[in-house]
Design a protein around this motif. Sequence first.
Motif, short mmCIF file in Angstrom:
data_model
loop_
_atom_site.label_atom_id
_atom_site.label_comp_id
_atom_site.label_asym_id
_atom_site.label_seq_id
_atom_site.Cartn_x
_atom_site.Cartn_y
_atom_site.Cartn_z
N UNK A 43 8.21 -11.38 -0.02
CA UNK A 43 9.24 -10.36 0.21
C UNK A 43 10.28 -10.98 1.13
N UNK A 44 11.45 -11.29 0.55
CA UNK A 44 12.54 -11.93 1.30
C UNK A 44 13.36 -10.83 1.96
N UNK A 45 13.55 -10.95 3.28
CA UNK A 45 14.25 -9.90 4.01
C UNK A 45 13.36 -8.68 4.12
N UNK A 46 12.12 -8.89 4.52
CA UNK A 46 11.09 -7.84 4.49
C UNK A 46 11.31 -6.76 5.53
N UNK A 47 12.21 -6.97 6.47
CA UNK A 47 12.43 -5.94 7.50
C UNK A 47 11.14 -5.65 8.26
N UNK A 48 10.81 -4.38 8.39
CA UNK A 48 9.64 -3.99 9.18
C UNK A 48 8.36 -3.93 8.35
N UNK A 49 8.39 -4.46 7.13
CA UNK A 49 7.17 -4.76 6.39
C UNK A 49 6.60 -3.70 5.47
N UNK A 50 7.28 -2.60 5.22
CA UNK A 50 6.68 -1.54 4.41
C UNK A 50 6.33 -1.99 2.99
N UNK A 51 7.17 -2.79 2.38
CA UNK A 51 6.86 -3.26 1.02
C UNK A 51 5.71 -4.26 1.03
N UNK A 52 5.67 -5.10 2.04
CA UNK A 52 4.57 -6.06 2.17
C UNK A 52 3.24 -5.33 2.33
N UNK A 53 3.24 -4.32 3.15
CA UNK A 53 2.01 -3.57 3.39
C UNK A 53 1.54 -2.89 2.10
N UNK A 54 2.46 -2.30 1.36
CA UNK A 54 2.09 -1.65 0.10
C UNK A 54 1.50 -2.68 -0.86
N UNK A 55 2.14 -3.84 -0.98
CA UNK A 55 1.64 -4.89 -1.86
C UNK A 55 0.25 -5.36 -1.42
N UNK A 56 0.05 -5.54 -0.12
CA UNK A 56 -1.26 -5.96 0.38
C UNK A 56 -2.33 -4.91 0.07
N UNK A 57 -1.97 -3.65 0.16
CA UNK A 57 -2.91 -2.57 -0.18
C UNK A 57 -3.31 -2.65 -1.66
N UNK A 58 -2.47 -3.21 -2.48
CA UNK A 58 -2.73 -3.35 -3.92
C UNK A 58 -3.40 -4.68 -4.25
N UNK A 59 -3.76 -5.45 -3.24
CA UNK A 59 -4.51 -6.68 -3.46
C UNK A 59 -3.67 -7.95 -3.54
N UNK A 60 -2.37 -7.85 -3.31
CA UNK A 60 -1.51 -9.03 -3.32
C UNK A 60 -1.70 -9.82 -2.03
N UNK A 61 -1.53 -11.12 -2.10
CA UNK A 61 -1.48 -11.99 -0.94
C UNK A 61 0.00 -12.10 -0.59
N UNK A 62 0.38 -11.58 0.58
CA UNK A 62 1.80 -11.34 0.85
C UNK A 62 2.34 -12.19 2.01
#
Length: 154
Positions: A43-62
């Motif tokens: 996630x480029x320009x992830x800001x405070x991480x909400x998209x990263x956290x959602x992806x990690x919850x879905x099993x992605x390595x983020x």
Amino acid sequence: MSIEKRFRDRYKSGDTPWDAGQPDFNIIETVTENHISSCKALDVGCGTGDNCIWLAQKGFTVVGTDVSEIAIEKAKEKASKAKLECDFLVVDFLKNQIKGNPFGLIFERGCFHSFGSEGDRKRFAKNVAIHLEKDLQWLTIFGNANEDRQGPGP
């Protein structure tokens, strides 16, 4: 003014209308409707991480990157509270390669349209290509005609 300073100042002042406090519906819809399997995601320009956290919850390595140290610190705090593993890096994606490439999914919401020159946009796209596994997913959001905004923005 450098992009780093501009975003540092915005996060410092709390003037961050792009920070919705929840994952972007576009990443949720894209991953869900296209049945994108968990993989390494950037996630480029992830800001405070909400998209990263959602992806990690879905099993992605983020891996999430941002030029703002303040944003990355907030992202680390959110991931820690959610008890999720995400790598967060303070880095300028235009100038640096990210360790761990290639990625199966690259998501970007709000970086591409912040560049003032065609050269920067071309550099950004080239860097995405370097980091992306062949024939996999790059999702960029740079404005939304359906969005009802309360203030300035794309």
